[in-house]
Design a protein around this motif. Structure first.
Motif, PDB file in Angstrom:
ATOM      1  N   GLN A   8      36.510  27.005  25.280  1.00  0.00           N
ATOM      2  CA  GLN A   8      36.227  27.070  26.712  1.00  0.00           C
ATOM      3  C   GLN A   8      36.704  28.411  27.268  1.00  0.00           C
ATOM      4  OE1 GLN A   8      34.623  24.818  28.629  1.00  0.00           O
ATOM      5  NE2 GLN A   8      34.267  23.594  26.801  1.00  0.00           N
ATOM      6  N   ALA A   9      35.906  28.993  28.158  1.00  0.00           N
ATOM      7  CA  ALA A   9      36.302  30.236  28.818  1.00  0.00           C
ATOM      8  C   ALA A   9      37.362  29.913  29.865  1.00  0.00           C
ATOM      9  CB  ALA A   9      35.102  30.899  29.474  1.00  0.00           C
ATOM     10  N   ILE A  10      38.481  30.604  29.802  1.00  0.00           N
ATOM     11  CA  ILE A  10      39.568  30.415  30.762  1.00  0.00           C
ATOM     12  C   ILE A  10      40.105  31.776  31.167  1.00  0.00           C
ATOM     13  CG2 ILE A  10      40.200  28.153  29.838  1.00  0.00           C
ATOM     14  CD1 ILE A  10      42.625  29.535  28.489  1.00  0.00           C
ATOM     15  N   THR A  11      40.947  31.771  32.183  1.00  0.00           N
ATOM     16  CA  THR A  11      41.654  32.980  32.574  1.00  0.00           C
ATOM     17  C   THR A  11      43.033  32.582  33.063  1.00  0.00           C
ATOM     18  OG1 THR A  11      41.458  35.078  33.767  1.00  0.00           O
ATOM     19  CG2 THR A  11      40.870  33.074  34.997  1.00  0.00           C
ATOM     20  N   ASP A  12      43.834  33.575  33.380  1.00  0.00           N
ATOM     21  CA  ASP A  12      45.161  33.329  33.927  1.00  0.00           C
ATOM     22  C   ASP A  12      45.392  34.302  35.075  1.00  0.00           C
ATOM     23  OD1 ASP A  12      45.809  35.813  32.739  1.00  0.00           O
ATOM     24  OD2 ASP A  12      46.695  34.847  30.988  1.00  0.00           O
ATOM     25  N   SER A  13      46.500  34.115  35.778  1.00  0.00           N
ATOM     26  CA  SER A  13      46.786  34.930  36.960  1.00  0.00           C
ATOM     27  C   SER A  13      46.804  36.416  36.650  1.00  0.00           C
ATOM     28  CB  SER A  13      48.138  34.542  37.563  1.00  0.00           C
ATOM     29  OG  SER A  13      48.109  33.228  38.017  1.00  0.00           O
ATOM     30  N   SER A  14      47.484  36.800  35.594  1.00  0.00           N
ATOM     31  CA  SER A  14      47.608  38.233  35.305  1.00  0.00           C
ATOM     32  C   SER A  14      46.261  38.844  34.942  1.00  0.00           C
ATOM     33  CB  SER A  14      48.654  38.488  34.222  1.00  0.00           C
ATOM     34  OG  SER A  14      48.307  37.847  33.021  1.00  0.00           O
ATOM     35  N   SER A  15      45.417  38.124  34.209  1.00  0.00           N
ATOM     36  CA  SER A  15      44.089  38.647  33.872  1.00  0.00           C
ATOM     37  C   SER A  15      43.222  38.773  35.118  1.00  0.00           C
ATOM     38  CB  SER A  15      43.405  37.734  32.858  1.00  0.00           C
ATOM     39  OG  SER A  15      44.111  37.703  31.651  1.00  0.00           O
ATOM     40  N   LEU A  16      43.294  37.780  36.001  1.00  0.00           N
ATOM     41  CA  LEU A  16      42.498  37.819  37.222  1.00  0.00           C
ATOM     42  C   LEU A  16      42.963  38.940  38.144  1.00  0.00           C
ATOM     43  CD1 LEU A  16      40.177  36.607  38.770  1.00  0.00           C
ATOM     44  CD2 LEU A  16      41.710  34.842  39.617  1.00  0.00           C
ATOM     45  N   VAL A  17      44.266  39.105  38.287  1.00  0.00           N
ATOM     46  CA  VAL A  17      44.792  40.199  39.112  1.00  0.00           C
ATOM     47  C   VAL A  17      44.395  41.542  38.508  1.00  0.00           C
ATOM     48  CG1 VAL A  17      46.919  41.342  39.893  1.00  0.00           C
ATOM     49  CG2 VAL A  17      46.640  38.867  40.185  1.00  0.00           C
ATOM     50  N   ALA A  18      44.461  41.672  37.197  1.00  0.00           N
ATOM     51  CA  ALA A  18      44.050  42.929  36.538  1.00  0.00           C
ATOM     52  C   ALA A  18      42.580  43.231  36.806  1.00  0.00           C
ATOM     53  CB  ALA A  18      44.329  42.855  35.037  1.00  0.00           C
ATOM     54  N   ALA A  19      41.730  42.204  36.764  1.00  0.00           N
ATOM     55  CA  ALA A  19      40.307  42.395  37.055  1.00  0.00           C
ATOM     56  C   ALA A  19      40.105  42.827  38.503  1.00  0.00           C
ATOM     57  CB  ALA A  19      39.538  41.110  36.766  1.00  0.00           C
ATOM     58  N   GLU A  21      42.282  44.410  40.352  1.00  0.00           N
ATOM     59  CA  GLU A  21      42.772  45.792  40.443  1.00  0.00           C
ATOM     60  C   GLU A  21      41.729  46.780  39.930  1.00  0.00           C
ATOM     61  OE1 GLU A  21      46.508  45.517  38.357  1.00  0.00           O
ATOM     62  OE2 GLU A  21      47.573  44.928  40.198  1.00  0.00           O
ATOM     63  N   TRP A  22      41.042  46.419  38.839  1.00  0.00           N
ATOM     64  CA  TRP A  22      39.990  47.292  38.321  1.00  0.00           C
ATOM     65  C   TRP A  22      38.871  47.426  39.346  1.00  0.00           C
ATOM     66  CZ3 TRP A  22      34.835  46.272  37.350  1.00  0.00           C
ATOM     67  CH2 TRP A  22      34.130  47.313  36.740  1.00  0.00           C
ATOM     68  N   MET A  23      38.444  46.305  39.953  1.00  0.00           N
ATOM     69  CA  MET A  23      37.385  46.354  40.962  1.00  0.00           C
ATOM     70  C   MET A  23      37.803  47.224  42.142  1.00  0.00           C
ATOM     71  SD  MET A  23      35.776  42.549  41.081  1.00  0.00           S
ATOM     72  CE  MET A  23      36.635  41.499  39.928  1.00  0.00           C
ATOM     73  N   ASN A  24      39.053  47.122  42.526  1.00  0.00           N
ATOM     74  CA  ASN A  24      39.568  47.952  43.612  1.00  0.00           C
ATOM     75  C   ASN A  24      39.511  49.421  43.220  1.00  0.00           C
ATOM     76  OD1 ASN A  24      40.828  48.269  46.196  1.00  0.00           O
ATOM     77  ND2 ASN A  24      42.768  48.604  45.132  1.00  0.00           N
ATOM     78  N   ALA A  25      39.895  49.746  41.989  1.00  0.00           N
ATOM     79  CA  ALA A  25      39.935  51.131  41.523  1.00  0.00           C
ATOM     80  C   ALA A  25      38.544  51.771  41.462  1.00  0.00           C
ATOM     81  CB  ALA A  25      40.610  51.203  40.150  1.00  0.00           C
ATOM     82  N   VAL A  26      37.520  50.964  41.192  1.00  0.00           N
ATOM     83  CA  VAL A  26      36.164  51.516  41.110  1.00  0.00           C
ATOM     84  C   VAL A  26      35.387  51.316  42.411  1.00  0.00           C
ATOM     85  CG1 VAL A  26      36.047  51.343  38.593  1.00  0.00           C
ATOM     86  CG2 VAL A  26      35.184  49.456  39.990  1.00  0.00           C
ATOM     87  N   ASN A  27      36.111  50.987  43.475  1.00  0.00           N
ATOM     88  CA  ASN A  27      35.555  50.917  44.829  1.00  0.00           C
ATOM     89  C   ASN A  27      34.469  49.865  45.023  1.00  0.00           C
ATOM     90  OD1 ASN A  27      37.254  52.953  45.870  1.00  0.00           O
ATOM     91  ND2 ASN A  27      35.954  54.484  44.886  1.00  0.00           N
ATOM     92  N   ILE A  28      34.679  48.687  44.483  1.00  0.00           N
ATOM     93  CA  ILE A  28      33.779  47.565  44.739  1.00  0.00           C
ATOM     94  C   ILE A  28      33.966  47.149  46.194  1.00  0.00           C
ATOM     95  CG2 ILE A  28      33.339  45.141  44.157  1.00  0.00           C
ATOM     96  CD1 ILE A  28      32.510  47.130  41.957  1.00  0.00           C
ATOM     97  N   ASP A  29      32.876  46.834  46.883  1.00  0.00           N
ATOM     98  CA  ASP A  29      32.957  46.439  48.289  1.00  0.00           C
ATOM     99  C   ASP A  29      32.896  44.931  48.502  1.00  0.00           C
ATOM    100  OD1 ASP A  29      33.102  49.058  49.406  1.00  0.00           O
ATOM    101  OD2 ASP A  29      30.969  49.290  48.985  1.00  0.00           O
ATOM    102  N   VAL A  30      32.147  44.225  47.640  1.00  0.00           N
ATOM    103  CA  VAL A  30      31.987  42.785  47.766  1.00  0.00           C
ATOM    104  C   VAL A  30      32.265  42.161  46.404  1.00  0.00           C
ATOM    105  CG1 VAL A  30      30.440  40.892  48.404  1.00  0.00           C
ATOM    106  CG2 VAL A  30      30.233  43.098  49.555  1.00  0.00           C
ATOM    107  N   VAL A  31      33.120  41.141  46.369  1.00  0.00           N
ATOM    108  CA  VAL A  31      33.505  40.497  45.117  1.00  0.00           C
ATOM    109  C   VAL A  31      32.987  39.060  45.114  1.00  0.00           C
ATOM    110  CG1 VAL A  31      35.438  39.776  43.649  1.00  0.00           C
ATOM    111  CG2 VAL A  31      35.575  41.942  44.921  1.00  0.00           C
TER     112      VAL A  31
END
Length: 177
Positions: A8-19, A21-31
């Protein structure tokens, strides 16, 4: 996301926060957040930080049924929470409901891409979220999406789209029904 021992595909807090942060760094406007889970203070802090800079979050309400507790991140006030309806604008029977829901969009038997270069109909609040994400991206004024160091009202995107999407979640009946 990563696979657990059952596949099953899962995630955790640190992986989600890292993702995020990456979106923020590449200037994503809508998530678009097509995931649900429990309240998470680390994820909430990152969403609040990014929302304060003008990034808009749209999330799936969840598919645990009309009596389910709120799902996160959709239930955070900084996030536009989306539920699913069918082609007759009837509630998807497994969709979460509640006062935290902001909008409804098609999410029953939505034709979509599947793994292994396949396609087919899928159902759930995650399939409704892209409709709202697209409307937000297309209708927000460019100035609302520009990043700045000044304070940004995290609820402003909700105010902007109120008149743009039909039906409103309130039009779907009282929570729990």
């Amino acid at each position: 996301f990563f696979m657990d021992r059952t596949g099953q595909a899962i995630t955790d807090s640190s992986s989600l926060v890292a993702a995020l942060e990456w979106m923020n760094a590449v200037n994503i406007d809508v998530v678009n957040l097509s995931l649900v889970g429990p309240r998470d203070e680390h994820v909430l802090a990152k969403i609040r930080e990014m929302s304060a800079r003008g990034i808009v979050f749209v999330a799936a309400a969840g598919n645990e049924g009309h009596m389910a507790p709120p799902s996160y991140p959709a239930a955070y006030k900084e996030v536009i929470a989306v539920t699913a309806v069918d082609h007759n604008l009837q509630n998807y029977r497994h969709a979460n409901r509640g006062n935290y829901i902001d909008r409804a969009a098609p999410g029953v038997q939505v034709w979509t891409a599947l793994p292994s270069r396949k396609e087919g109909a899928q159902t759930g609040t995650s399939f409704a979220v892209p409709y709202v994400t697209a409307v937000v991206a297309a209708t927000l004024p460019a100035t609302a999406l520009k990043r700045s160091n000044k304070a940004f009202d995290p609820l402003q995107p909700k105010k902007i789209i109120r008149a743009r999407l039909v039906p409103r979640a309130a039009d779907l009946g009282a929570p729990g029904y």
